[in-house]
Motif scaffolding. Structure first.
Motif, PDB file in Angstrom:
ATOM      1  N   MET A   1      21.365  30.636 100.794  1.00  8.74           N
ATOM      2  CA  MET A   1      20.857  32.023 101.235  1.00  8.74           C
ATOM      3  C   MET A   1      21.209  32.705 100.283  1.00  8.74           C
ATOM      4  N   GLN A   2      20.758  34.057  99.786  1.00  4.88           N
ATOM      5  CA  GLN A   2      20.992  34.927  99.069  1.00  4.88           C
ATOM      6  C   GLN A   2      21.667  36.118  99.812  1.00  4.88           C
ATOM      7  N   LEU A   3      22.989  36.672  99.165  1.00  6.31           N
ATOM      8  CA  LEU A   3      23.504  37.725  99.787  1.00  6.31           C
ATOM      9  C   LEU A   3      23.182  38.871  98.986  1.00  6.31           C
ATOM     10  N   ILE A   4      22.913  40.173  99.535  1.00  2.00           N
ATOM     11  CA  ILE A   4      22.882  41.156  98.781  1.00  2.00           C
ATOM     12  C   ILE A   4      23.855  42.351  99.346  1.00  2.00           C
ATOM     13  N   LEU A   5      24.969  42.365  98.658  1.00  2.00           N
ATOM     14  CA  LEU A   5      26.256  42.922  99.407  1.00  2.00           C
ATOM     15  C   LEU A   5      26.372  44.348  98.658  1.00  2.00           C
ATOM     16  N   VAL A   6      26.356  44.311  97.280  1.00  2.00           N
ATOM     17  CA  VAL A   6      26.752  45.636  96.439  1.00  2.00           C
ATOM     18  C   VAL A   6      25.622  45.968  96.011  1.00  2.00           C
ATOM     19  N   GLN A   7      25.270  47.172  96.581  1.00  2.00           N
ATOM     20  CA  GLN A   7      23.712  47.797  96.081  1.00  2.00           C
ATOM     21  C   GLN A   7      23.936  49.239  95.560  1.00  2.00           C
ATOM     22  N   THR A   8      23.001  49.721  94.727  1.00  2.00           N
ATOM     23  CA  THR A   8      23.079  51.170  94.551  1.00  2.00           C
ATOM     24  C   THR A   8      22.548  51.735  95.763  1.00  2.00           C
ATOM     25  N   PRO A   9      23.298  52.872  96.205  1.00  2.00           N
ATOM     26  CA  PRO A   9      22.947  53.506  97.461  1.00  2.00           C
ATOM     27  C   PRO A   9      21.663  54.255  97.488  1.00  2.00           C
ATOM     28  N   ARG A  10      20.786  54.302  98.474  1.00  2.00           N
ATOM     29  CA  ARG A  10      19.730  54.812  98.660  1.00  2.00           C
ATOM     30  C   ARG A  10      19.801  56.558  98.431  1.00  2.00           C
ATOM     31  N   ASP A  11      20.604  57.017  99.128  1.00  2.00           N
ATOM     32  CA  ASP A  11      20.849  58.532  99.215  1.00  2.00           C
ATOM     33  C   ASP A  11      22.450  58.766  99.003  1.00  2.00           C
ATOM     34  N   ILE A  12      22.835  59.873  98.441  1.00  2.00           N
ATOM     35  CA  ILE A  12      24.038  60.331  98.170  1.00  2.00           C
ATOM     36  C   ILE A  12      24.665  61.012  99.638  1.00  2.00           C
ATOM     37  N   THR A  13      25.013  60.250 100.476  1.00  2.00           N
ATOM     38  CA  THR A  13      25.637  60.792 101.752  1.00  2.00           C
ATOM     39  C   THR A  13      26.853  61.160 101.465  1.00  2.00           C
ATOM     40  N   SER A  14      27.607  61.699 102.368  1.00  2.00           N
ATOM     41  CA  SER A  14      29.042  61.992 102.224  1.00  2.00           C
ATOM     42  C   SER A  14      29.740  60.996 102.288  1.00  2.00           C
ATOM     43  N   VAL A  65      27.716  53.209  89.622  1.00  2.00           N
ATOM     44  CA  VAL A  65      28.515  52.758  91.036  1.00  2.00           C
ATOM     45  C   VAL A  65      27.341  52.039  91.689  1.00  2.00           C
ATOM     46  N   SER A  66      28.019  50.700  92.504  1.00  2.00           N
ATOM     47  CA  SER A  66      27.225  50.320  93.541  1.00  2.00           C
ATOM     48  C   SER A  66      28.234  49.988  94.597  1.00  2.00           C
ATOM     49  N   ILE A  67      27.829  49.988  95.785  1.00  2.00           N
ATOM     50  CA  ILE A  67      28.642  50.039  97.023  1.00  2.00           C
ATOM     51  C   ILE A  67      28.257  48.887  98.094  1.00  2.00           C
ATOM     52  N   TRP A  68      29.455  48.308  98.363  1.00  2.00           N
ATOM     53  CA  TRP A  68      29.438  47.278  99.535  1.00  2.00           C
ATOM     54  C   TRP A  68      29.812  48.137 100.733  1.00  2.00           C
ATOM     55  N   ASN A  69      28.963  48.673 101.565  1.00  2.00           N
ATOM     56  CA  ASN A  69      29.323  49.594 102.481  1.00  2.00           C
ATOM     57  C   ASN A  69      30.611  49.082 103.458  1.00  2.00           C
ATOM     58  N   SER A 195      16.917  41.527 104.080  1.00  2.00           N
ATOM     59  CA  SER A 195      15.611  41.295 104.793  1.00  2.00           C
ATOM     60  C   SER A 195      15.090  42.780 105.075  1.00  2.00           C
ATOM     61  N   GLY A 196      16.100  43.722 105.529  1.00  2.00           N
ATOM     62  CA  GLY A 196      15.795  44.966 105.932  1.00  2.00           C
ATOM     63  C   GLY A 196      15.740  44.810 107.442  1.00  2.00           C
ATOM     64  N   ARG A 197      15.909  43.900 108.140  1.00  2.00           N
ATOM     65  CA  ARG A 197      16.227  43.873 109.675  1.00  2.00           C
ATOM     66  C   ARG A 197      17.602  43.946 109.816  1.00  2.00           C
ATOM     67  N   LYS A 198      17.807  44.224 111.371  1.00  2.00           N
ATOM     68  CA  LYS A 198      19.279  44.469 111.707  1.00  2.00           C
ATOM     69  C   LYS A 198      19.796  42.931 111.490  1.00  2.00           C
ATOM     70  N   PHE A 199      21.209  43.233 111.282  1.00  2.00           N
ATOM     71  CA  PHE A 199      22.022  42.113 111.115  1.00  2.00           C
ATOM     72  C   PHE A 199      21.835  41.116 112.324  1.00  2.00           C
ATOM     73  N   ARG A 200      21.992  41.570 113.507  1.00  2.00           N
ATOM     74  CA  ARG A 200      21.864  40.856 114.839  1.00  2.00           C
ATOM     75  C   ARG A 200      20.581  40.108 115.014  1.00  2.00           C
ATOM     76  N   LYS A 201      19.539  40.647 114.352  1.00  2.00           N
ATOM     77  CA  LYS A 201      18.259  40.175 114.454  1.00  2.00           C
ATOM     78  C   LYS A 201      17.996  39.185 113.395  1.00  2.00           C
ATOM     79  N   CYS A 202      18.854  38.898 112.459  1.00  2.00           N
ATOM     80  CA  CYS A 202      18.440  38.448 111.244  1.00  2.00           C
ATOM     81  C   CYS A 202      19.537  37.102 111.073  1.00  2.00           C
ATOM     82  N   CYS A 203      20.516  37.258 110.242  1.00  2.00           N
ATOM     83  CA  CYS A 203      21.334  36.208 109.824  1.00  2.00           C
ATOM     84  C   CYS A 203      22.754  36.273 110.642  1.00  2.00           C
TER      85      CYS A 203
END
Ligand code: ZN
Length: 208
Positions: A1-14, A65-69, A195-203
């Motif tokens: 299974m591939q993990l996508i942990l560190v990502q470029t954020p989609r928005d610059i939130t606070s 910068v990329s972020i693992w939330n 996948s874009g799905r919620k964690f509980r509904k996926c892996c």
């Protein structure tokens, strides 16, 4: 299974803004990636300098910068071009990202006369969990081994002791990563597989 942990954020939130402040005091901005055909992966300082010589603008250093939330931010020293009050990234990246999150940092320098010169790289923990601190240390150890070798696009022959250390660190990383995921992913967060799905509904079930 591939993990996508560190990502470029989609928005610059606070929360993105306060995470970026751990890297530099400058405001984070999205920068479009528009590399000329001659530009090389991993050679951002050289690409930016050549671009400025052939066109206009100035070379600016900072962090991509990329972020693992809630876990860590991954800061890679990076050079971009500032032209007409706008930043452009003239370096292709292996992920084929069309934009990067960039935080200017004038404290970063690059020695163009030194073939071994490379821009710094750092991970900063966003969590005080022991596993996260260990992961950040593992990444720092891996990076310090990498800096012993020249920057190339291809394969590098590693010294046996370095190959051995890297393999031990990678194994440890694989052991603690699932624990970090379990402890830092809310069941309604986007799934770590991307996948874009919620964690509980996926892996989520795979991490019990
Ligand atoms: Zn999933």
């Amino acid at each position: 299974m591939q993990l996508i942990l560190v990502q470029t954020p989609r928005d610059i939130t606070s929360s993105v803004r306060s995470a970026c402040r751990l890297a530099s005091d400058s405001e984070p901005v999205f920068v479009n990636v528009v590399p000329p055909s001659w530009a090389l992966v991993n050679k951002c300082a050289i690409n930016a300098k050549r671009y400025v010589e052939e066109n206009e603008g100035e070379v600016v250093f900072g962090w991509a910068v990329s972020i693992w939330n809630k876990v860590l931010i991954d800061c890679i020293g990076h050079a971009v071009v500032k032209s007409n009050e706008q930043y452009i990234d003239v370096t292709p990246n292996k992920y084929d990202d069309k934009k990067i999150l960039f935080v200017r940092d004038d404290g970063i320098t690059f020695d163009y006369s030194d073939e071994m010169s490379r821009l710094p790289s750092k991970n900063i923990a966003l969590s005080s969990a022991k596993d996260v601190k260990r992961l950040v240390n593992i990444e720092a150890e891996l990076y310090s081994i990498k800096t012993k070798y020249p920057v190339t696009g291809g394969m590098i022959a590693l010294l046996p002791e370095d190959a051995n250390t890297i393999s031990k660190l990678e194994t440890e990383k694989q052991q603690i990563t699932p624990k970090i995921i379990v402890n830092h992913t809310h069941h309604n967060d986007p799934c770590v597989c991307g996948s874009g799905r919620k964690f509980r509904k996926c892996c989520q079930g795979l991490f019990k």
